[in-house]
Motif scaffolding. Structure first.
Motif, short mmCIF file in Angstrom:
data_model
loop_
_atom_site.label_atom_id
_atom_site.label_comp_id
_atom_site.label_asym_id
_atom_site.label_seq_id
_atom_site.Cartn_x
_atom_site.Cartn_y
_atom_site.Cartn_z
N THR A 22 -0.01 4.08 -8.10
CA THR A 22 1.64 3.86 -8.30
C THR A 22 1.78 3.68 -9.79
O THR A 22 3.28 3.57 -9.92
N SER A 23 1.00 3.97 -10.43
CA SER A 23 1.32 3.90 -12.00
C SER A 23 2.13 4.88 -12.55
O SER A 23 2.18 6.18 -12.05
N ALA A 24 2.84 4.52 -13.51
CA ALA A 24 3.81 5.48 -14.01
C ALA A 24 3.11 6.84 -14.72
O ALA A 24 3.62 7.82 -15.07
N ASN A 25 1.66 6.63 -14.89
CA ASN A 25 0.84 7.64 -15.41
C ASN A 25 0.73 8.63 -14.47
O ASN A 25 0.29 9.94 -14.76
N ASN A 26 0.82 8.47 -13.23
CA ASN A 26 0.51 9.39 -12.09
C ASN A 26 1.21 10.71 -12.27
O ASN A 26 2.48 10.61 -11.76
N GLY A 27 0.92 11.69 -12.41
CA GLY A 27 1.52 12.97 -12.15
C GLY A 27 2.41 13.33 -11.22
O GLY A 27 3.26 13.90 -11.16
N LEU A 28 1.50 13.20 -10.05
CA LEU A 28 2.19 13.40 -8.68
C LEU A 28 3.48 12.80 -8.31
O LEU A 28 4.30 13.37 -7.83
N VAL A 29 3.49 11.54 -8.86
CA VAL A 29 4.48 10.62 -8.61
C VAL A 29 5.82 11.24 -9.25
O VAL A 29 6.89 11.34 -8.77
N THR A 30 5.53 11.47 -10.51
CA THR A 30 6.48 12.14 -11.30
C THR A 30 6.98 13.40 -10.79
O THR A 30 8.02 13.76 -10.90
N TYR A 31 6.12 14.33 -10.34
CA TYR A 31 6.32 15.25 -9.79
C TYR A 31 7.36 15.55 -8.48
O TYR A 31 8.20 16.23 -8.48
N LEU A 74 0.71 -1.15 0.12
CA LEU A 74 0.15 -0.05 0.02
C LEU A 74 0.97 1.36 0.06
O LEU A 74 0.25 2.22 -0.51
N VAL A 75 1.85 1.06 0.43
CA VAL A 75 2.80 2.50 0.62
C VAL A 75 3.31 2.83 -0.52
O VAL A 75 4.08 1.94 -1.50
N PRO A 76 3.19 4.19 -1.12
CA PRO A 76 3.79 4.55 -2.41
C PRO A 76 4.95 4.52 -2.72
O PRO A 76 5.72 4.95 -1.66
N PRO A 77 5.38 3.88 -3.64
CA PRO A 77 6.93 3.50 -3.83
C PRO A 77 7.86 5.04 -3.69
O PRO A 77 9.11 4.74 -3.32
N THR A 78 7.12 6.04 -4.06
CA THR A 78 8.14 7.27 -4.06
C THR A 78 8.47 7.42 -2.45
O THR A 78 9.66 8.17 -2.09
N LEU A 79 7.73 6.98 -1.49
CA LEU A 79 7.96 7.41 -0.11
C LEU A 79 9.29 6.78 0.39
O LEU A 79 9.97 7.36 1.24
N THR A 92 9.68 -4.27 -18.19
CA THR A 92 9.16 -3.16 -18.35
C THR A 92 9.54 -2.01 -17.31
O THR A 92 9.27 -0.87 -17.46
N ASP A 93 10.05 -2.49 -16.29
CA ASP A 93 10.26 -1.72 -15.07
C ASP A 93 11.25 -0.28 -15.15
O ASP A 93 12.20 -0.52 -16.17
N THR A 94 10.82 0.83 -14.79
CA THR A 94 11.59 1.99 -14.93
C THR A 94 12.01 2.41 -13.45
O THR A 94 13.02 3.12 -13.27
N TYR A 95 11.19 2.01 -12.57
CA TYR A 95 11.32 2.51 -11.10
C TYR A 95 12.81 1.94 -10.58
O TYR A 95 13.39 2.96 -10.14
N TYR A 96 13.09 0.72 -10.56
CA TYR A 96 14.18 0.17 -10.09
C TYR A 96 15.39 0.61 -10.90
O TYR A 96 16.67 1.10 -10.53
N THR A 97 15.17 0.38 -12.34
CA THR A 97 16.19 0.68 -13.33
C THR A 97 16.67 2.14 -13.30
O THR A 97 17.82 2.34 -13.22
N SER A 98 15.74 3.10 -13.06
CA SER A 98 16.22 4.38 -13.25
C SER A 98 16.74 4.78 -11.89
O SER A 98 17.71 5.74 -11.89
N LEU A 139 -1.72 17.50 -6.13
CA LEU A 139 -2.31 16.45 -5.34
C LEU A 139 -3.82 16.36 -5.56
O LEU A 139 -4.40 15.15 -5.71
N LEU A 140 -4.68 17.71 -5.84
CA LEU A 140 -6.03 17.51 -6.10
C LEU A 140 -6.05 16.82 -7.39
O LEU A 140 -7.26 15.97 -7.45
N SER A 141 -5.34 16.99 -8.23
CA SER A 141 -5.59 16.30 -9.85
C SER A 141 -5.46 14.96 -9.50
O SER A 141 -6.11 14.09 -10.16
N SER A 142 -4.45 14.54 -8.63
CA SER A 142 -4.38 13.07 -8.45
C SER A 142 -5.40 12.43 -7.75
O SER A 142 -5.78 11.38 -8.04
#
Lengths: 303, 313
Positions: free
Chosen positions: B256-265, A122-127, A232-238, B80-83
């Motif tokens: 968690t998708s690579a589509n998500n603008g906030l994650v990229t931001y 559940l935890v977002p990977p960016t964290l 297809t992963d970019t999270y780990y490779t990048s 955040l809001l758009s996400s």
């Protein structure tokens, strides 16, 4: 008589609607992919020819050649296959061990550990991505490595970093696979275990000789998904790889590195690159689509 | 008798030991690659980092970074809001769509397996790097379409983007309120995303559907129920636990998708010129809390609202 006719008409109408709708969906999914293939086959002259809508007038494989060169296709391909295969095997092993333990045994911390597994999903990977990066920059296990060699290891640009994550089932989707496997093991009849136990089999024997063969298809699925998602992963490779290139990072580089070209050219190159990139996993999917699709059904979440 | 219980006791102790041995890899990895990074990111978010020589000096700053993220930074709140909007808009759509397609595919017909294989294809190919390349192309195509409107094949993607404009005009011309038309246009713009993120859900729901015992439908047919009643009174309650699981999966998948603008931001904040780890961590935590609230609300809605019917076994 009239009634029969109306139900017949209804079912005919239904199947017409169903086919029309589903063909539309299939088209929507396949069209962008086909479009890439077609664009990649266009010759230089065709690219700027506005009379061409779909099929090129002159087929050319120049863009494939160029993008294969950019990707260093075959060396990268073999390296990536190797990494994905090892990742898959490690992930199958770690997920199975964890899931079997949770599904089959009763112990004090079971619920707590189950909650931890769900939490990793559940935890977002960016964290955790940033500390994870510094973690592998100066890798150490509770100071043991520093005590032995004098300094912590640097595991960046080294596939061992990814292998470690897979071997401990702490990757992006590990929680999902563990969850599926837990459901599967829970649904396995206990009678067999009990019979084996009466015959004097140890826990390890029951696990290896009974549970693993029964879960064969699930294990194949976990392997295939890990393989494809690592591909297809970019999270780990990048995050971990800079000099060390695998397919996904090579594709990213070749796409972002083509700024000086015109839009049309670079778009063609990225199409060709994507096609080259995706061919191996498409082949895998065509061969193993049963294992991909059916295993989700048989995972035991259902039933 | 006594001997047996002794043996049972020792076997249960052995089992416990075996269970913990199996868990060693996961727990080790959890400590090293999950718990420690998680706590570190919490630590980063409460401290400022300064390089002095080769050493990094941390200074406690309290909720400063959080304040900065929410009230000083100009883009974060919008992202955040758009996400959040993406989750609120797309997840119900994904669920309705998956349910609808699962309905169509639940009965056997010619080409059914082929359709299922194709519908599952995005799970394989619309992830990670391919999604990013697709997005990059899409953005370029949009930009290009703005600069020049020469119609060459490559800009078809930009053309599809503009296609909802026509629909919007049509709907406005029949006097629908602007909010409704905006919403519908957004649905159409999002359709490809919805379609490509429904693969797992469709497969799961079809399987759930097929696990319903046929005797239930036979009984209801004898009672004279219509297909519509069957759907609401049998099918939906029977598959409701899986609808719940699919909803949770869709939410997690969306954020968690690579589509998500906030994650990229957030990644740009951490890796960009500013290299502000603390701010990026604080943003991630705010995001995590928001997502947790979303998941909590959905769970509450399903479980307390009695939308899920659990069968007694």
């Amino acid at each position: 008589m009239v009634k029969i006719n109306s139900t017949k008409a209804k079912s005919l109408l239904m199947s017409v609607f169903r086919y029309a709708f589903l063909i539309g969906l299939i088209f929507t999914i396949l069209y962008p992919q086909l479009n890439k293939v077609i664009i990649a086959f266009r010759s230089q002259a065709d690219l700027v020819d506005s009379s061409i809508i779909f099929f090129p007038k002159h087929f050319s494989i120049a863009s494939f050649q160029e993008s294969a060169e950019n990707l260093e296709y075959f060396p990268t391909l073999f390296r990536t296959i190797l990494i994905c295969t090892v990742s898959g095997i490690l992930h199958v092993a770690s997920c199975t061990l964890t899931a079997y333990s949770i599904a089959k045994f009763e112990f004090k911390l079971k619920k707590f550990i189950y909650a931890l597994i769900i939490l990793t999903f559940l935890v977002p990977p960016t964290l955790i991505s940033l500390p994870l990066y510094t973690n592998f920059q100066n890798f150490d296990i509770f100071g043991i490595i520093e005590a032995i060699t004098g300094s912590p290891l640097t595991l960046l640009d080294n596939p061992i970093s990814i292998f470690l994550l897979y071997a401990t089932a702490n990757c992006l989707k590990s929680g999902l696979f563990i969850f599926l496997l837990i459901q599967f093991f829970k649904n396995m009849p206990r009678v067999l275990d009990e019979a084996a136990e009466v015959d004097g089999a140890t826990n390890a024997q029951i696990f290896i000789k009974l549970a693993l063969p029964a879960a064969r298809t699930m294990l194949v699925t976990v392997f295939l998904f890990t393989f494809v998602w690592q591909w297809t992963d970019t999270y780990y490779t990048s995050m971990f790889f800079n000099e060390f290139t695998v397919m996904s990072s090579a594709l990213m580089k070749s796409v972002s590195g083509s700024i000086e070209r015109t839009f049309v050219e670079s778009s063609q190159l990225s199409s060709a690159g994507s096609v080259l990139f995706v061919i191996p996993i498409i082949i895998l999917y065509v061969i193993c689509n049963k294992a991909f699709v059916q295993s989700i059904e048989n995972s035991g979440i259902v039933g | 008798m006594k001997k047996l219980t002794l043996r049972e006791a020792s076997s249960s102790a052995k089992k416990k030991r075996f269970a913990y041995i199996l868990l060693i890899p996961f727990l080790l990895g959890f400590l090293l690659f999950f718990a420690r990074p998680l706590l570190l990111s919490l630590y980063y978010s409460f401290n400022s980092m300064n390089l002095s020589g080769a050493k990094i000096i941390y200074e406690y700053q309290g909720f400063d970074k959080y304040y900065q993220a929410l009230f000083v930074n100009t883009d974060f709140r919008a992202e955040l809001l758009s996400s959040l909007k993406q989750i609120v808009l797309n997840v119900p759509l994904i669920m309705f769509f998956s349910l609808f397609v699962a309905t169509l595919l639940s009965k056997d017909f010619k080409g059914r397996n082929f359709t299922r294989v194709i519908l599952f294809l995005p799970v394989i190919i619309s992830t990670g790097v391919l999604l990013q390349v697709e997005n990059a192309d899409y953005l370029m195509a949009q930009g290009q379409a703005m600069i020049s409107d020469t119609a060459i094949g490559l800009e078809e993607e930009a053309a599809t983007y503009a296609s909802s404009m026509g629909l919007k005009d049509l709907l406005l011309s029949i006097d629908l309120p602007a909010q409704v038309t905006d919403y519908m246009a957004e649905i159409i713009d999002n359709f490809y995303i919805v379609l490509t993120s429904s693969g797992v859900q469709i497969t799961l729901l079809i399987a759930a559907w097929q696990s319903i015992p046929p005797s239930l439908y036979e009984a209801s047919a004898i009672e004279g129920a219509t297909a519509w009643e069957d759907f609401w009174k049998i099918t939906i309650p029977m598959i409701s636990p899986y609808i719940f699981v699919c909803t949770i999966y869709s939410i997690v998948d969306t954020f968690t998708s690579a589509n998500n603008g906030l994650v990229t931001y957030i990644r740009d904040i951490a890796n960009g010129q500013t290299m502000d780890y603390g701010l990026a961590s604080a943003m991630s935590w705010i995001y995590f809390i928001m997502v947790s609230i979303c998941l909590g609300l959905v769970a509450l809605l399903f479980l307390r609202g009695r939308l899920v019917v659990y069968q007694e076994r």
